[in-house]
Write an enzyme that holds these catalytic residues in place. Structure first.
Site, short mmCIF file in Angstrom:
data_model
loop_
_atom_site.label_atom_id
_atom_site.label_comp_id
_atom_site.label_asym_id
_atom_site.label_seq_id
_atom_site.Cartn_x
_atom_site.Cartn_y
_atom_site.Cartn_z
N TYR A 1 -2.71 -0.54 10.07
CA TYR A 1 -2.82 -1.09 8.72
C TYR A 1 -1.54 -0.85 7.94
O TYR A 1 -1.01 -1.75 7.27
CB TYR A 1 -4.01 -0.46 8.00
CG TYR A 1 -4.15 -0.87 6.55
CD1 TYR A 1 -4.78 -2.06 6.21
CD2 TYR A 1 -3.69 -0.05 5.52
CE1 TYR A 1 -4.93 -2.43 4.89
CE2 TYR A 1 -3.83 -0.41 4.20
CZ TYR A 1 -4.46 -1.60 3.88
OH TYR A 1 -4.60 -1.97 2.56
N SER B 1 0.84 -1.19 0.00
CA SER B 1 0.00 0.00 0.00
C SER B 1 0.88 1.25 0.00
O SER B 1 1.99 1.24 0.53
CB SER B 1 -0.90 0.04 1.23
OG SER B 1 -1.62 1.27 1.30
#
Length: 256
Positions: A158, A145
């Site tokens: 996350y 990400s």
């Protein structure tokens, strides 16, 4: 129908929506037999039907990846059976995003996010890589990400799991690459399937302001990169993380 993944088999986790769904559809469109993995039987059946109606091959394999080695091992076995005895391509896409801030995250949430986002793909890879090697090689694609590359004040937990997956990508490339299994990753920017008829900007649009793209990305953009990494075109690509993020981490547009 294309042929870039003809005669290949692929397991895509979290394949019932958004990025995972787009990857599964794109793989099937290039000739792969795809195991669509996820928790929802209804959504899984819809993805399988979409693929089959377009002339592709797909089967749904239900699972709730909870981080336990036994759960990942069971998925590996079920997918292998569904795909006729082998898995050539693994896409570690499934993930969850609770825990907005560090101080707002309790221990149970921490453990759950790491279980789903790191432990589950770790043990799934451990279950499938040896068989890939025995069958002559394969490809593993992890989802990282942009937030693992660029610090923002939310989503800390996350982001750390995606940083872990990018590190595992490089380590697995060194561990499995010499035996014929290529391991790479894709780091998406803000990506969301378009909602038909929507007129208001998506709340996440602000995170893509100031980028060269200037907009939220479509899941298909990630799927195109996944097809490349899974195909023989990427035969010399090992341990790479490809940013498909609209330029989020690499460039800033300075407004006059």
């Amino acid at each position: 129908m294309g042929t870039r993944l003809a005669n290949k088999t692929a397991l895509v986790t979290g394949a019932t929506s958004n990025i995972g769904r787009a990857i599964a559809v794109a793989f099937a469109a290039e000739g792969a037999h795809v195991a669509v993995s996820g928790r929802s039987l209804e959504r899984g059946a819809a993805v399988v039907e979409e693929i089959r109606s377009a002339g592709g091959r797909a089967d749904f394999v239900a699972t709730d990846l909870d981080g336990r080695a036994a759960t990942s091992g069971a998925l590996a076995e079920q997918a292998t059976r569904a795909l006729g005895g082998r898995v050539d391509i693994l896409v570690n896409n499934a993930g969850i995003f609770p825990g907005p801030t560090t101080t707002g995250t309790d221990e149970a949430t921490f453990d759950q996010v790491y279980a789903v986002n790191v432990k589950a793909p770790f043990f799934l890879t451990a279950s499938l890589a040896p068989a890939m090697i025995e069958n002559g090689g394969g490809a593993i694609i992890n989802l990282g990400s942009w937030v693992a590359r660029l610090g923002i004040p939310v989503g800390t937990l996350y982001a750390s799991t995606k940083g872990a997956m990018e590190t595992l990508t490089r380590s697995w490339a060194a561990e499995f690459g010499p035996s014929g299994v290529r391991v790479n990753a894709i780091a998406p920017g803000v990506v969301q399937a378009r909602i038909p008829g929507a007129t208001e900007p998506h709340p996440a649009q602000a995170m893509m302001n100031g980028t060269p793209a200037g907009r939220i990305g479509d899941p298909e953009a990630i799927a195109h990169a996944a097809v490349y990494l899974a195909s023989d075109e990427a035969a010399f690509v090992h341990g790479s993380v490809i940013d498909v993020d609209g330029g989020r981490v690499g460039a800033a547009v300075i407004a006059a």
